[in-house]
Design a protein around this motif. Structure first.
Motif, PDB file in Angstrom:
ATOM      1  N   HIS A  23     -13.694  -9.972 -10.194  1.00  0.00           N
ATOM      2  CA  HIS A  23     -13.227  -8.651  -9.778  1.00  0.00           C
ATOM      3  C   HIS A  23     -11.728  -8.564  -9.988  1.00  0.00           C
ATOM      4  CE1 HIS A  23     -11.696 -10.421  -6.011  1.00  0.00           C
ATOM      5  NE2 HIS A  23     -12.786 -11.149  -6.064  1.00  0.00           N
ATOM      6  N   PRO A  24     -11.173  -7.343 -10.019  1.00  0.00           N
ATOM      7  CA  PRO A  24      -9.772  -7.172 -10.371  1.00  0.00           C
ATOM      8  C   PRO A  24      -8.815  -7.555  -9.242  1.00  0.00           C
ATOM      9  CG  PRO A  24     -10.737  -5.054  -9.878  1.00  0.00           C
ATOM     10  CD  PRO A  24     -11.848  -6.069  -9.812  1.00  0.00           C
ATOM     11  N   THR A  25      -8.383  -8.806  -9.200  1.00  0.00           N
ATOM     12  CA  THR A  25      -7.370  -9.203  -8.236  1.00  0.00           C
ATOM     13  C   THR A  25      -6.241  -9.878  -8.973  1.00  0.00           C
ATOM     14  OG1 THR A  25      -8.472 -11.307  -7.863  1.00  0.00           O
ATOM     15  CG2 THR A  25      -8.991  -9.534  -6.333  1.00  0.00           C
ATOM     16  N   PRO A  26      -5.032  -9.556  -8.635  1.00  0.00           N
ATOM     17  CA  PRO A  26      -3.894 -10.150  -9.320  1.00  0.00           C
ATOM     18  C   PRO A  26      -3.546 -11.507  -8.763  1.00  0.00           C
ATOM     19  CG  PRO A  26      -3.133  -8.614  -7.710  1.00  0.00           C
ATOM     20  CD  PRO A  26      -4.646  -8.555  -7.680  1.00  0.00           C
ATOM     21  N   GLY A  27      -2.648 -12.186  -9.431  1.00  0.00           N
ATOM     22  CA  GLY A  27      -2.197 -13.469  -8.970  1.00  0.00           C
ATOM     23  C   GLY A  27      -0.910 -13.391  -8.177  1.00  0.00           C
ATOM     24  N   LEU A  28      -0.282 -12.218  -8.114  1.00  0.00           N
ATOM     25  CA  LEU A  28       0.970 -12.083  -7.376  1.00  0.00           C
ATOM     26  C   LEU A  28       0.700 -12.008  -5.889  1.00  0.00           C
ATOM     27  CD1 LEU A  28       2.920  -9.447  -9.470  1.00  0.00           C
ATOM     28  CD2 LEU A  28       3.350 -11.880  -9.342  1.00  0.00           C
ATOM     29  N   ASN A  29       1.688 -12.427  -5.118  1.00  0.00           N
ATOM     30  CA  ASN A  29       1.608 -12.270  -3.678  1.00  0.00           C
ATOM     31  C   ASN A  29       1.744 -10.792  -3.351  1.00  0.00           C
ATOM     32  OD1 ASN A  29       1.614 -15.057  -3.501  1.00  0.00           O
ATOM     33  ND2 ASN A  29       3.832 -15.147  -3.325  1.00  0.00           N
ATOM     34  N   GLY A  30       1.125 -10.359  -2.274  1.00  0.00           N
ATOM     35  CA  GLY A  30       1.170  -8.956  -1.911  1.00  0.00           C
ATOM     36  C   GLY A  30       2.480  -8.573  -1.257  1.00  0.00           C
ATOM     37  N   GLY A  31       2.695  -7.274  -1.084  1.00  0.00           N
ATOM     38  CA  GLY A  31       3.841  -6.772  -0.347  1.00  0.00           C
ATOM     39  C   GLY A  31       5.084  -6.606  -1.191  1.00  0.00           C
ATOM     40  N   ASP A  32       6.221  -6.560  -0.480  1.00  0.00           N
ATOM     41  CA  ASP A  32       7.506  -6.349  -1.141  1.00  0.00           C
ATOM     42  C   ASP A  32       7.875  -7.495  -2.061  1.00  0.00           C
ATOM     43  OD1 ASP A  32       8.007  -3.869  -0.106  1.00  0.00           O
ATOM     44  OD2 ASP A  32       9.139  -4.615   1.618  1.00  0.00           O
ATOM     45  N   SER A  33       7.427  -8.706  -1.734  1.00  0.00           N
ATOM     46  CA  SER A  33       7.822  -9.842  -2.558  1.00  0.00           C
ATOM     47  C   SER A  33       7.337  -9.671  -3.988  1.00  0.00           C
ATOM     48  CB  SER A  33       7.277 -11.138  -1.961  1.00  0.00           C
ATOM     49  OG  SER A  33       5.871 -11.127  -1.947  1.00  0.00           O
ATOM     50  N   SER A  34       6.170  -9.079  -4.191  1.00  0.00           N
ATOM     51  CA  SER A  34       5.684  -8.881  -5.554  1.00  0.00           C
ATOM     52  C   SER A  34       6.492  -7.796  -6.273  1.00  0.00           C
ATOM     53  CB  SER A  34       4.200  -8.536  -5.551  1.00  0.00           C
ATOM     54  OG  SER A  34       3.977  -7.388  -4.791  1.00  0.00           O
ATOM     55  N   SER A  35       6.943  -6.774  -5.566  1.00  0.00           N
ATOM     56  CA  SER A  35       7.804  -5.763  -6.177  1.00  0.00           C
ATOM     57  C   SER A  35       9.116  -6.390  -6.620  1.00  0.00           C
ATOM     58  CB  SER A  35       8.086  -4.628  -5.200  1.00  0.00           C
ATOM     59  OG  SER A  35       6.924  -3.918  -4.913  1.00  0.00           O
ATOM     60  N   GLY A  59      19.960  -1.105 -15.625  1.00  0.00           N
ATOM     61  CA  GLY A  59      20.008  -1.714 -14.300  1.00  0.00           C
ATOM     62  C   GLY A  59      20.311  -0.795 -13.145  1.00  0.00           C
ATOM     63  N   THR A  60      21.139   0.208 -13.349  1.00  0.00           N
ATOM     64  CA  THR A  60      21.523   1.073 -12.231  1.00  0.00           C
ATOM     65  C   THR A  60      20.397   1.990 -11.778  1.00  0.00           C
ATOM     66  OG1 THR A  60      22.438   2.697 -13.766  1.00  0.00           O
ATOM     67  CG2 THR A  60      23.957   1.067 -12.860  1.00  0.00           C
ATOM     68  N   SER A  61      19.460   2.289 -12.646  1.00  0.00           N
ATOM     69  CA  SER A  61      18.410   3.238 -12.288  1.00  0.00           C
ATOM     70  C   SER A  61      17.034   2.602 -12.132  1.00  0.00           C
ATOM     71  CB  SER A  61      18.325   4.334 -13.345  1.00  0.00           C
ATOM     72  OG  SER A  61      17.912   3.783 -14.580  1.00  0.00           O
ATOM     73  N   LEU A  62      16.884   1.350 -12.476  1.00  0.00           N
ATOM     74  CA  LEU A  62      15.570   0.698 -12.461  1.00  0.00           C
ATOM     75  C   LEU A  62      15.140   0.335 -11.045  1.00  0.00           C
ATOM     76  CD1 LEU A  62      13.346  -0.520 -14.369  1.00  0.00           C
ATOM     77  CD2 LEU A  62      14.532  -2.683 -14.058  1.00  0.00           C
ATOM     78  N   THR A  63      14.003   0.856 -10.620  1.00  0.00           N
ATOM     79  CA  THR A  63      13.427   0.482  -9.327  1.00  0.00           C
ATOM     80  C   THR A  63      11.915   0.397  -9.461  1.00  0.00           C
ATOM     81  OG1 THR A  63      13.291   2.778  -8.612  1.00  0.00           O
ATOM     82  CG2 THR A  63      15.216   1.561  -7.894  1.00  0.00           C
ATOM     83  N   VAL A  64      11.341  -0.545  -8.747  1.00  0.00           N
ATOM     84  CA  VAL A  64       9.886  -0.648  -8.658  1.00  0.00           C
ATOM     85  C   VAL A  64       9.504   0.080  -7.379  1.00  0.00           C
ATOM     86  CG1 VAL A  64       7.923  -2.214  -8.450  1.00  0.00           C
ATOM     87  CG2 VAL A  64       9.860  -2.845  -9.895  1.00  0.00           C
ATOM     88  N   LYS A  65       8.937   1.262  -7.532  1.00  0.00           N
ATOM     89  CA  LYS A  65       8.616   2.102  -6.385  1.00  0.00           C
ATOM     90  C   LYS A  65       7.331   1.678  -5.693  1.00  0.00           C
ATOM     91  CE  LYS A  65      10.477   5.642  -5.037  1.00  0.00           C
ATOM     92  NZ  LYS A  65      11.418   5.772  -3.956  1.00  0.00           N
ATOM     93  N   TYR A  66       6.402   1.130  -6.452  1.00  0.00           N
ATOM     94  CA  TYR A  66       5.081   0.857  -5.900  1.00  0.00           C
ATOM     95  C   TYR A  66       4.433  -0.273  -6.677  1.00  0.00           C
ATOM     96  CZ  TYR A  66       0.029   1.650  -5.236  1.00  0.00           C
ATOM     97  OH  TYR A  66      -1.299   1.499  -4.993  1.00  0.00           O
ATOM     98  N   TYR A  67       3.825  -1.195  -5.961  1.00  0.00           N
ATOM     99  CA  TYR A  67       2.964  -2.194  -6.580  1.00  0.00           C
ATOM    100  C   TYR A  67       1.804  -2.448  -5.644  1.00  0.00           C
ATOM    101  CZ  TYR A  67       0.928  -6.444  -8.263  1.00  0.00           C
ATOM    102  OH  TYR A  67       0.018  -7.359  -8.701  1.00  0.00           O
ATOM    103  N   SER A  68       0.614  -2.415  -6.164  1.00  0.00           N
ATOM    104  CA  SER A  68      -0.569  -2.685  -5.371  1.00  0.00           C
ATOM    105  C   SER A  68      -1.261  -3.938  -5.897  1.00  0.00           C
ATOM    106  CB  SER A  68      -1.541  -1.515  -5.441  1.00  0.00           C
ATOM    107  OG  SER A  68      -2.764  -1.865  -4.816  1.00  0.00           O
ATOM    108  N   PRO A  69      -1.309  -4.986  -5.082  1.00  0.00           N
ATOM    109  CA  PRO A  69      -2.037  -6.180  -5.507  1.00  0.00           C
ATOM    110  C   PRO A  69      -3.537  -5.924  -5.597  1.00  0.00           C
ATOM    111  CG  PRO A  69      -1.211  -6.454  -3.276  1.00  0.00           C
ATOM    112  CD  PRO A  69      -0.670  -5.157  -3.795  1.00  0.00           C
ATOM    113  N   ARG A  70      -3.995  -4.872  -4.952  1.00  0.00           N
ATOM    114  CA  ARG A  70      -5.414  -4.526  -4.992  1.00  0.00           C
ATOM    115  C   ARG A  70      -5.816  -3.980  -6.368  1.00  0.00           C
ATOM    116  NH1 ARG A  70      -8.771  -3.223  -0.824  1.00  0.00           N
ATOM    117  NH2 ARG A  70      -7.016  -3.185   0.593  1.00  0.00           N
ATOM    118  N   THR A  71      -4.929  -3.201  -6.972  1.00  0.00           N
ATOM    119  CA  THR A  71      -5.263  -2.545  -8.235  1.00  0.00           C
ATOM    120  C   THR A  71      -4.472  -3.050  -9.437  1.00  0.00           C
ATOM    121  OG1 THR A  71      -3.638  -0.813  -7.844  1.00  0.00           O
ATOM    122  CG2 THR A  71      -5.886  -0.406  -7.059  1.00  0.00           C
ATOM    123  N   ASN A  72      -3.473  -3.909  -9.194  1.00  0.00           N
ATOM    124  CA  ASN A  72      -2.580  -4.389 -10.257  1.00  0.00           C
ATOM    125  C   ASN A  72      -1.754  -3.260 -10.878  1.00  0.00           C
ATOM    126  OD1 ASN A  72      -3.397  -7.024 -10.045  1.00  0.00           O
ATOM    127  ND2 ASN A  72      -4.928  -6.847 -11.646  1.00  0.00           N
TER     128      ASN A  72
END
Length: 160
Positions: A23-35, A59-72
């Motif tokens: 099933h689709p699960t990523p290898g990254l840790n969940g939460g802010d640490s993965s962002s 660099g000045t504008s790059l942000t990771v707004k959302y990451y879901s370990p559930r959906t990758n």
């Protein structure tokens, strides 16, 4: 007053492991640490491939707004003028925190709302593919219904 124009990249990180997953699960840790891991890997990719000049532009504008370990799925915001550099750096990215991934840019949007709608649409398409492979009837209730509901709530909760 001038507003800042952004591009929103909807990215799916497909795990590239030796063992196939059921099933689709990523290898990254969940939460802010993965962002933070995604941001750091993307930063390193920009610096490696485009140098300090590329990172200075992005660099000045790059942000990771959302990451879901559930959906990758990941939603990344970058300035409109530099979105192609960020996109190229994403494409050249092969590993995040030592784990191999294949980044797939699903959609590029001008607003976060359009990125959210594209993410929800993409999740439904992925679930439809899984159900088609399993040859389940249309009215069949399974764990994917809960999966879709939770992911849709997470995505709609995003604010600009």
């Amino acid at each position: 007053m001038v507003r800042f124009k952004n591009r929103w990249l909807l990215v799916e990180f497909i795990p590239c492991g030796d063992a196939p997953s059921s099933h689709p699960t990523p290898g990254l840790n969940g939460g802010d640490s993965s962002s933070k891991q995604i941001w750091a890997a993307l930063k390193q990719s920009v610096i490696t491939n485009f140098g300090d000049t590329g990172w200075g532009a992005v660099g000045t504008s790059l942000t990771v707004k959302y990451y879901s370990p559930r959906t990758n799925m990941c939603i990344i915001r970058v300035a409109r003028e530099q979105h192609r550099i960020a996109w190229a750096a994403l494409t050249l990215l092969s590993a995040i925190d030592g784990q191999r991934f294949l980044p797939h840019v699903v959609h590029v949007a001008g607003t976060i709302k359009q990125a959210q709608l594209a993410a929800i649409r993409h999740n439904r398409e992925v679930v439809a593919r899984y159900r088609a492979q399993a040859r389940t009837p249309v009215a069949y209730q399974d764990s994917f219904d809960e999966y879709l509901a939770i992911s849709e709530q997470e995505i709609e909760a995003l604010q600009d």
